[in-house]
Design an enzyme around this catalytic site. Structure first.
Site, PDB file in Angstrom:
ATOM      1  N   ARG A   1       0.830  -1.213   0.000  1.00 43.84           N
ATOM      2  CA  ARG A   1       0.000   0.000   0.000  1.00 43.84           C
ATOM      3  C   ARG A   1       0.869   1.269   0.000  1.00 43.84           C
ATOM      4  NH1 ARG A   1      -2.921  -3.648  -0.823  1.00 43.84           N
ATOM      5  NH2 ARG A   1      -5.013  -4.021  -0.021  1.00 43.84           N
ATOM      6  N   SER A  52     -10.493  -0.924   3.370  1.00 42.01           N
ATOM      7  CA  SER A  52      -9.796  -1.154   4.646  1.00 42.01           C
ATOM      8  C   SER A  52      -9.361   0.192   5.209  1.00 42.01           C
ATOM      9  CB  SER A  52      -8.544  -1.999   4.430  1.00 42.01           C
ATOM     10  OG  SER A  52      -8.866  -3.239   3.874  1.00 42.01           O
ATOM     11  N   GLU A  62      -4.993   3.698   6.301  1.00 39.73           N
ATOM     12  CA  GLU A  62      -4.707   3.562   4.870  1.00 39.73           C
ATOM     13  C   GLU A  62      -5.124   4.825   4.109  1.00 39.73           C
ATOM     14  OE1 GLU A  62      -6.403   0.901   1.853  1.00 39.73           O
ATOM     15  OE2 GLU A  62      -5.230  -0.680   2.794  1.00 39.73           O
TER      16      GLU A  62
HETATM   17  N1  EPU Z   1     -10.980 -11.019  10.379  1.00 43.51           N
HETATM   18  C1  EPU Z   1     -11.709 -11.202  11.526  1.00 43.51           C
HETATM   19  N2  EPU Z   1     -12.653 -10.264  11.830  1.00 43.51           N
HETATM   20  C2  EPU Z   1     -12.898  -9.189  11.052  1.00 43.51           C
HETATM   21  C3  EPU Z   1     -12.128  -9.007   9.873  1.00 43.51           C
HETATM   22  C4  EPU Z   1     -11.165  -9.946   9.551  1.00 43.51           C
HETATM   23  O1  EPU Z   1     -11.511 -12.164  12.268  1.00 43.51           O
HETATM   24  O2  EPU Z   1     -13.764  -8.393  11.390  1.00 43.51           O
HETATM   25  C5  EPU Z   1     -10.000 -12.048   9.994  1.00 43.51           C
HETATM   26  C6  EPU Z   1     -10.541 -12.831   8.788  1.00 43.51           C
HETATM   27  O3  EPU Z   1     -11.318 -13.897   9.176  1.00 43.51           O
HETATM   28  C7  EPU Z   1      -9.267 -13.272   8.116  1.00 43.51           C
HETATM   29  C8  EPU Z   1      -8.284 -12.166   8.442  1.00 43.51           C
HETATM   30  O4  EPU Z   1      -8.817 -11.438   9.545  1.00 43.51           O
HETATM   31  O5  EPU Z   1      -8.805 -14.475   8.684  1.00 43.51           O
HETATM   32  C9  EPU Z   1      -8.032 -11.229   7.261  1.00 43.51           C
HETATM   33  O6  EPU Z   1      -9.258 -10.715   6.774  1.00 43.51           O
HETATM   34  P1  EPU Z   1      -9.564 -10.578   5.199  1.00 43.51           P
HETATM   35  O7  EPU Z   1      -9.250 -11.846   4.502  1.00 43.51           O
HETATM   36  O8  EPU Z   1     -10.928 -10.020   5.074  1.00 43.51           O
HETATM   37  O9  EPU Z   1      -8.498  -9.568   4.634  1.00 43.51           O
HETATM   38  P2  EPU Z   1      -7.870  -8.226   5.259  1.00 43.51           P
HETATM   39  O10 EPU Z   1      -6.465  -8.542   5.660  1.00 43.51           O
HETATM   40  O11 EPU Z   1      -8.753  -7.673   6.319  1.00 43.51           O
HETATM   41  C10 EPU Z   1      -6.820  -7.395   3.025  1.00 43.51           C
HETATM   42  C11 EPU Z   1      -6.780  -6.096   2.282  1.00 43.51           C
HETATM   43  C12 EPU Z   1      -8.067  -5.886   1.479  1.00 43.51           C
HETATM   44  C13 EPU Z   1      -8.215  -7.047   0.511  1.00 43.51           C
HETATM   45  C14 EPU Z   1      -8.219  -8.362   1.298  1.00 43.51           C
HETATM   46  C15 EPU Z   1      -8.219  -9.567   0.394  1.00 43.51           C
HETATM   47  C16 EPU Z   1      -5.398  -4.583   3.571  1.00 43.51           C
HETATM   48  C17 EPU Z   1      -5.348  -3.418   4.483  1.00 43.51           C
HETATM   49  N3  EPU Z   1      -6.603  -4.989   3.207  1.00 43.51           N
HETATM   50  O12 EPU Z   1      -7.864  -7.276   3.980  1.00 43.51           O
HETATM   51  O13 EPU Z   1      -7.929  -4.686   0.743  1.00 43.51           O
HETATM   52  O14 EPU Z   1      -9.414  -6.935  -0.226  1.00 43.51           O
HETATM   53  O15 EPU Z   1      -7.037  -8.460   2.118  1.00 43.51           O
HETATM   54  O16 EPU Z   1      -7.001  -9.662  -0.279  1.00 43.51           O
HETATM   55  O17 EPU Z   1      -4.351  -5.089   3.179  1.00 43.51           O
HETATM   56  C18 EPU Z   1      -8.323  -2.338   0.925  1.00 43.51           C
HETATM   57  O18 EPU Z   1      -7.101  -2.204   0.975  1.00 43.51           O
HETATM   58  O19 EPU Z   1      -9.120  -1.365   0.960  1.00 43.51           O
HETATM   59  C19 EPU Z   1      -8.880  -3.687   0.886  1.00 43.51           C
HETATM   60  C20 EPU Z   1     -10.188  -3.931   0.965  1.00 43.51           C
END
Ligand code: EPU
Length: 360
Positions: free
Chosen positions: A182, A260, A356
Site C-alpha cells: 500500500r 480497509s 490507509e
Molecule cells: N478477520 C476477523 N474479523 C474481522 C475481519 C477480519 O476475524 O472483522 C479475519 C478474517 O477472518 C481473516 C483475516 O482477519 O482471517 C483477514 O481478513 P480478510 O481476509 O478479510 O483480509 P484483510 O487482511 O482484512 C486485506 C486487504 C483488502 C483485501 C483483502 C483480500 C489490507 C489493508 N486490506 O484485507 O484490501 O481486499 O485483504 O485480499 O491489506 C483495501 O485495501 O481497501 C482492501 C479492501
C-alpha cells in the site's frame, strides 16, 4: 515499457482561458465515504494538457493543489482550500501485443473496475483478482492497490505523470515506482518522493501471456472446493472475487466507506511470537523476508469493535477493518472512531495501526 513515440509530449500551446474553474463544489458525491466538504475551486482534468493549462494559469499555477481521483481513499474532515484537480481522463486501449504480454493503456480517470471488466471482455485477462476495488486506474499505483494475491505493482508497466511546477510530462517505469505494501513513490514525501508534486495522467498495465491464474488465496481455494472447479478461467475467478467482496465488503454506492481503514501491520517474528503467546488465535501471515503480517481486522474484531459507532461513523459489522458512514457521518467522527480503535488495539496488542486513507 511502451516506446516514447507512442506517448507524444504535451506540445500543443496551452491556453489558460480554456480552463473552467468551478467554485464552492460539494465534494460529497466525489468521495466514496460520502463525507461533506466543499472545494473552494475545482478544475476537471480531462487530458494531460489540462494539467499544463493549470500550471500555466496566472493564478492557479502558483496556488496549492489537491489531486482527486475516485475519492475512494480519502477522509474529508474540512473544506478543501487548495485547488482541487479532479482527474477525469478517459480512454482504454491495447497499445502493444507482445509474445509475453498485452500492454493496455488507461486514462487516469477510468474507473478501476471498468478497466478490469474491459480487459477481460477484450480477451486480455490478468486483473481479475483485483475486481471491484473502488477508485480509478490513476490511483491504483499511488497506494499499490491489492487483493486476493495480486497487487497493482504485479501488473503495472509504467505511469505517465505531469509535473505540477513545470507542466512537463514524464513516463515512470514500474521499476522506479518504489512499490511497497500500500505504498509507492507517489505517496512518499521524503527524498525523491512525488507526493503532491505531480498528477498521474495515464497508466500502462502489463498482462502476462500466457495467462496464469493467481490461486492459493484461502477464499479462492474455498470456492474451488465448493464448486469442484479446479482449473478456473479468468472469468470464473472474476465472478468468485466479485461474490466474495460483495459478501463481506460494503458497496460504497450503498453505504459510504473507503475500503480497509488500516494497513495490516508488519512485525518481527519475535514480536509475533509474543503476541501469539498472549492471543493464540491471532490471524497472521509469515512474509518471505521473515517478518509477519498481522490481520488488523482480526485485532479490531477481538477488541469488540464490530458495529460500534461514533455518531454516524461506524465499524462495519461484517469486516472490522472497514469503517462506514451510516448516513450523515462527518469526517471528524470517522477520525474520532479511528483514534479510539487505534488506542484500544495498542492497549491490548502493543501495535500501532496505521490508517490507509489520506485524511484531509
Ligand atoms: N478477520 C476477523 N474479523 C474481522 C475481519 C477480519 O476475524 O472483522 C479475519 C478474517 O477472518 C481473516 C483475516 O482477519 O482471517 C483477514 O481478513 P480478510 O481476509 O478479510 O483480509 P484483510 O487482511 O482484512 C486485506 C486487504 C483488502 C483485501 C483483502 C483480500 C489490507 C489493508 N486490506 O484485507 O484490501 O481486499 O485483504 O485480499 O491489506 C483495501 O485495501 O481497501 C482492501 C479492501
Amino acid at each position: 515499457m511502451p516506446e516514447p513515440t507512442q506517448h507524444p509530449p504535451i506540445s500543443a500551446p496551452p491556453s489558460a482561458q480554456d480552463l473552467v474553474v468551478e467554485t464552492d463544489v460539494n465534494l460529497r458525491p466525489y468521495n466514496t465515504f460520502g463525507l461533506p466538504a466543499v472545494a473552494r475551486r475545482l478544475v476537471r482534468i480531462r487530458s494531460a494538457l489540462d494539467v499544463r493549462r493549470v500550471v500555466d494559469h496566472p493564478e492557479l499555477g502558483r496556488a496549492p493543489k489537491f489531486v482527486l481521483g475516485g475519492g475512494s481513499n480519502l477522509v474529508l474532515t474540512k473544506d478543501v482550500e487548495p485547488v482541487v484537480l479532479k482527474v477525469e481522463i478517459p480512454g482504454m486501449r491495447l497499445v502493444e501485443e507482445r509474445p509475453d504480454a498485452w500492454i493496455v493503456e488507461a486514462g487516469a480517470g477510468v474507473v478501476w473496475h471498468e478497466l478490469v471488466q474491459w480487459t477481460l471482455d477484450q480477451g486480455y485477462p490478468g486483473l481479475e483478482n483485483m475486481a471491484l476495488i473502488p477508485g480509478t486506474a490513476g490511483a491504483a499505483p499511488v497506494q499499490n492497490i491489492g487483493a486476493y494475491g495480486l497487487e497493482a505493482k504485479d501488473r503495472l508497466e509504467a505511469v505517465e505523470i505531469v509535473d505540477l511546477v513545470t507542466g512537463r510530462a514524464a513516463v515512470i517505469p514500474a521499476s522506479a515506482c518504489r512499490f511497497g505494501y500500500r505504498d509507492s513513490i507517489f505517496k512518499q514525501s521524503g527524498f525523491g518522493g512525488l507526493a503532491g508534486k505531480s498528477v498521474i495522467t495515464r497508466v500502462w498495465m502489463r498482462l502476462p501471456r500466457p495467462w496464469q491464474p493467481v490461486l492459493g488465496y484461502l477464499e479462492i481455494e474455498r470456492k474451488m472446493a465448493e464448486t469442484g472447479v479446479t482449473a478456473p478461467d479468468a472469468r470464473q475467478i472474476f465472478d468468485w472475487i466479485c461474490a466474495v467482496r460483495r459478501a463481506k465488503l460494503p458497496d460504497p454506492a450503498v453505504i459510504g466507506n473507503a475500503g480497509s481503514f488500516f494497513k495490516n501491520p508488519v512485525v518481527t517474528a519475535e514480536q509475533c511470537r509474543d503476541i501469539i503467546g498472549r492471543d493464540p488465535g491471532i490471524v497472521h501471515y509469515p512474509m518471505p523476508d521473515g517478518s509477519v503480517k498481522l490481520a488488523a481486522g482480526w485485532m479490531i474484531d477481538a477488541c469488540g469493535w464490530k458495529g460500534k459507532s461514533v455518531g454516524d461513523a461506524s465499524v462495519y459489522d461484517k469486516q472490522a477493518l472497514v469503517l462506514v458512514n451510516k448516513g450523515d457521518a462527518r469526517g471528524a467522527e470517522v477520525v474520532t472512531l479511528a483514534r479510539a480503535i487505534q488506542e484500544s488495539v495498542y492497549g491490548r496488542f502493543g501495535i500501532r495501526l496505521e490508517p490507509e486513507p489520506v485524511v484531509v
